[in-house]
Structure formats: C-alpha cells, structure tokens
Write an enzyme that holds these catalytic residues in place. Structure first.
Site, PDB file in Angstrom:
ATOM      1  N   CYS A 157       5.471 -18.036  -6.499  1.00 29.13           N
ATOM      2  CA  CYS A 157       6.827 -18.585  -6.303  1.00 29.13           C
ATOM      3  C   CYS A 157       6.712 -20.110  -6.286  1.00 29.13           C
ATOM      4  O   CYS A 157       5.711 -20.660  -6.769  1.00 29.13           O
ATOM      5  CB  CYS A 157       7.479 -18.027  -5.033  1.00 29.13           C
ATOM      6  SG  CYS A 157       6.610 -18.449  -3.504  1.00 29.13           S
TER       7      CYS A 157
ATOM      8  N   ASN B  41       5.124 -20.933  -2.039  1.00 32.86           N
ATOM      9  CA  ASN B  41       4.109 -20.012  -1.494  1.00 32.86           C
ATOM     10  C   ASN B  41       4.201 -19.893   0.031  1.00 32.86           C
ATOM     11  O   ASN B  41       3.189 -19.719   0.723  1.00 32.86           O
ATOM     12  CB  ASN B  41       2.685 -20.421  -1.924  1.00 32.86           C
ATOM     13  CG  ASN B  41       1.618 -19.354  -1.656  1.00 32.86           C
ATOM     14  OD1 ASN B  41       0.472 -19.674  -1.389  1.00 32.86           O
ATOM     15  ND2 ASN B  41       1.977 -18.089  -1.694  1.00 32.86           N
TER      16      ASN B  41
ATOM     17  N   CYS C   1       7.479 -18.345   1.274  1.00 27.11           N
ATOM     18  CA  CYS C   1       8.535 -17.348   1.521  1.00 27.11           C
ATOM     19  C   CYS C   1       8.352 -16.109   0.644  1.00 27.11           C
ATOM     20  O   CYS C   1       7.907 -15.053   1.108  1.00 27.11           O
ATOM     21  CB  CYS C   1       9.932 -17.942   1.280  1.00 27.11           C
ATOM     22  SG  CYS C   1      10.330 -19.320   2.389  1.00 27.11           S
ATOM     23  N   ARG C   2       8.674 -16.205  -0.647  1.00 22.67           N
ATOM     24  CA  ARG C   2       8.733 -15.003  -1.486  1.00 22.67           C
ATOM     25  C   ARG C   2       7.360 -14.448  -1.856  1.00 22.67           C
ATOM     26  O   ARG C   2       7.122 -13.242  -1.706  1.00 22.67           O
ATOM     27  CB  ARG C   2       9.536 -15.306  -2.762  1.00 22.67           C
ATOM     28  CG  ARG C   2      11.004 -15.569  -2.493  1.00 22.67           C
ATOM     29  CD  ARG C   2      11.686 -16.198  -3.689  1.00 22.67           C
ATOM     30  NE  ARG C   2      11.175 -17.539  -3.954  1.00 22.67           N
ATOM     31  CZ  ARG C   2      11.480 -18.292  -4.997  1.00 22.67           C
ATOM     32  NH1 ARG C   2      12.301 -17.795  -5.913  1.00 22.67           N
ATOM     33  NH2 ARG C   2      10.993 -19.500  -5.145  1.00 22.67           N
ATOM     34  N   SER C   3       6.467 -15.294  -2.372  1.00 23.04           N
ATOM     35  CA  SER C   3       5.188 -14.721  -2.848  1.00 23.04           C
ATOM     36  C   SER C   3       4.284 -14.216  -1.717  1.00 23.04           C
ATOM     37  O   SER C   3       3.629 -13.178  -1.894  1.00 23.04           O
ATOM     38  CB  SER C   3       4.457 -15.680  -3.797  1.00 23.04           C
ATOM     39  OG  SER C   3       4.118 -16.890  -3.186  1.00 23.04           O
TER      40      SER C   3
ATOM     41  N   ASP D 242      15.564 -17.617  -4.085  1.00 20.65           N
ATOM     42  CA  ASP D 242      14.839 -18.418  -3.095  1.00 20.65           C
ATOM     43  C   ASP D 242      15.605 -18.428  -1.773  1.00 20.65           C
ATOM     44  O   ASP D 242      16.735 -18.919  -1.720  1.00 20.65           O
ATOM     45  CB  ASP D 242      14.698 -19.847  -3.645  1.00 20.65           C
ATOM     46  CG  ASP D 242      13.761 -20.693  -2.814  1.00 20.65           C
ATOM     47  OD1 ASP D 242      13.481 -20.311  -1.661  1.00 20.65           O
ATOM     48  OD2 ASP D 242      13.309 -21.734  -3.318  1.00 20.65           O
TER      49      ASP D 242
HETATM   50  P1  4NP Z   1       9.281 -19.988  -1.778  1.00 19.03           P
HETATM   51  O1  4NP Z   1      10.424 -20.885  -1.061  1.00 19.03           O
HETATM   52  O2  4NP Z   1       9.141 -20.544  -3.184  1.00 19.03           O
HETATM   53  O3  4NP Z   1       9.830 -18.615  -1.777  1.00 19.03           O
HETATM   54  O4  4NP Z   1       8.018 -20.153  -0.953  1.00 19.03           O
HETATM   55  C1  4NP Z   1      10.321 -22.277  -0.950  1.00 19.03           C
HETATM   56  C2  4NP Z   1       9.602 -22.828   0.070  1.00 19.03           C
HETATM   57  C3  4NP Z   1       9.516 -24.213   0.182  1.00 19.03           C
HETATM   58  C4  4NP Z   1      10.136 -25.022  -0.745  1.00 19.03           C
HETATM   59  C5  4NP Z   1      10.842 -24.450  -1.776  1.00 19.03           C
HETATM   60  C6  4NP Z   1      10.940 -23.086  -1.900  1.00 19.03           C
HETATM   61  N1  4NP Z   1      10.056 -26.434  -0.602  1.00 19.03           N
HETATM   62  O5  4NP Z   1      10.711 -27.138  -1.406  1.00 19.03           O
HETATM   63  O6  4NP Z   1       9.339 -26.938   0.272  1.00 19.03           O
END
Ligand code: 4NP
Length: 168
Positions: free
Chosen positions: A15, A18, A20-22, A134
């Site tokens: 994702c 790294n 939340c989703r992955s 997201d």
């Molecule tokens: P993820 O969500 O891609 O599902 O881990 C996010 C976590 C952090 C950020 C963006 C998306 N960020 O911009 O810090």
C-alpha cells in the site's frame, strides 16, 4: 513437494504507507494460511511505496480494528518496497491503482515481473477492479470496511495460491 524448510510461494502486500492496509492484509493472510495448514509453505510480507513509516508499527486504529477480529498486527513494522521485491516475491499485491502504477514502474518493462503484480480486489468476484480505499484520513469505521474487503479478497487469493501449489 517441499523437501526443505524454504517456502514454496512468496506473497507481498503493498500500500502507500505500510501502516494501515497492507499490514492488515499481512495479518489476515498469516492467520488464513495457518488455518489451512499452508503457513510453512507460503511466506508473507508487506511494504509501502512511500518512505514515511519505515520501522513504524501499524497505525493503532488498524491494530485495534484487526484485534477485534482476532488478528495480531502488533509485531509488524513498516518498510518501503524496492525493485528487488519484484524478483523475490511470486505475488506482489497492490491495494489500489496508485500502488499498481508505482509497482509497474519498478518492473522496468520486464514481463515476467509485471506478471507478478496484481490488484487485491481482482481475487474476489465481488470486488474485481475495486481499490481497498485508504482509511488513513477517515474515521474508525473505514478500518472495518478495509477488513471486510480484505477478508473477502484473501479467501480468493488463498484459493489461487492453493491451485498453483497443487499444479507445481
Ligand atoms: P496505508 O495508509 O497506505 O494503508 O498504510 C496510509 C498511511 C500513511 C500515509 C498514507 C496512507 N501517510 O501519508 O503517511
């Protein structure tokens, strides 16, 4: 046949951050593989396309939502995806279209590497072509929606991997 302790298949979930989703996908996948007796044959990891959360634990909202369904994300730590991951992993599974574009650009036009990259939604008839949205900037119910979709898609992914292991 697995004659050593090496995994026969490697799966990487990707994702943006790294956190939340992955990692959620990694935690669900580990539990599902354990449940069907494939944990020793299939290696699982996750990574982000962005660098911001290298070394960080998953977002506490993701950890709490996953724990509510019996998945333990607490040991996981963030890392950034790199081109060598496309060589090392048989399945490189993107959460959304942006992740897909970033991963494909890392394949440097090599068809055998491009073939390893897939969208998680495509492993479920119900979610084909859909992104795992997201949840980072949304409310806590976004994390439950993420869990619902990832659980469904991982059921399809486990079937795909099982068939591939049976053919090998
Ligand atoms: P993820 O969500 O891609 O599902 O881990 C996010 C976590 C952090 C950020 C963006 C998306 N960020 O911009 O810090």
């Amino acid at each position: 046949m697995n004659v050593g302790n090496e995994p026969e298949m490697r799966v990487l979930f990707v994702c943006l951050g790294n956190i939340c989703r992955s990692p959620t996908a990694e935690g669900i996948m580990r539990q599902r593989l354990d449940a069907v007796g494939l944990a020793g044959r299939v290696a699982v990891d996750s990574a982000g396309t962005g660098p911001w959360h290298v070394g960080d634990p998953p977002d506490r909202r993701a950890v709490a939502a996953a724990a509510g369904r019996g998945y333990d994300l607490s040991p996981l730590r963030g890392r950034q995806v790199s081109p060598v991951d496309l060589v090392d992993f048989d399945y490189v599974i993107a959460m959304d279209e942006n992740n897909l574009v970033d991963l494909r650009s890392m394949a440097d036009g090599r068809c055998e590497l491009l073939d390893r990259i897939a969208l998680l939604g495509d492993f479920s008839a119900r979610h084909r072509g859909q992104p795992v949205g997201d949840p980072y900037y949304g409310g806590t119910n976004g994390f439950d929606r993420v869990l619902d979709m990832i659980e469904t898609c991982i059921d399809g992914l486990v079937v795909d991997i099982t068939e591939r292991l049976d053919r090998a």
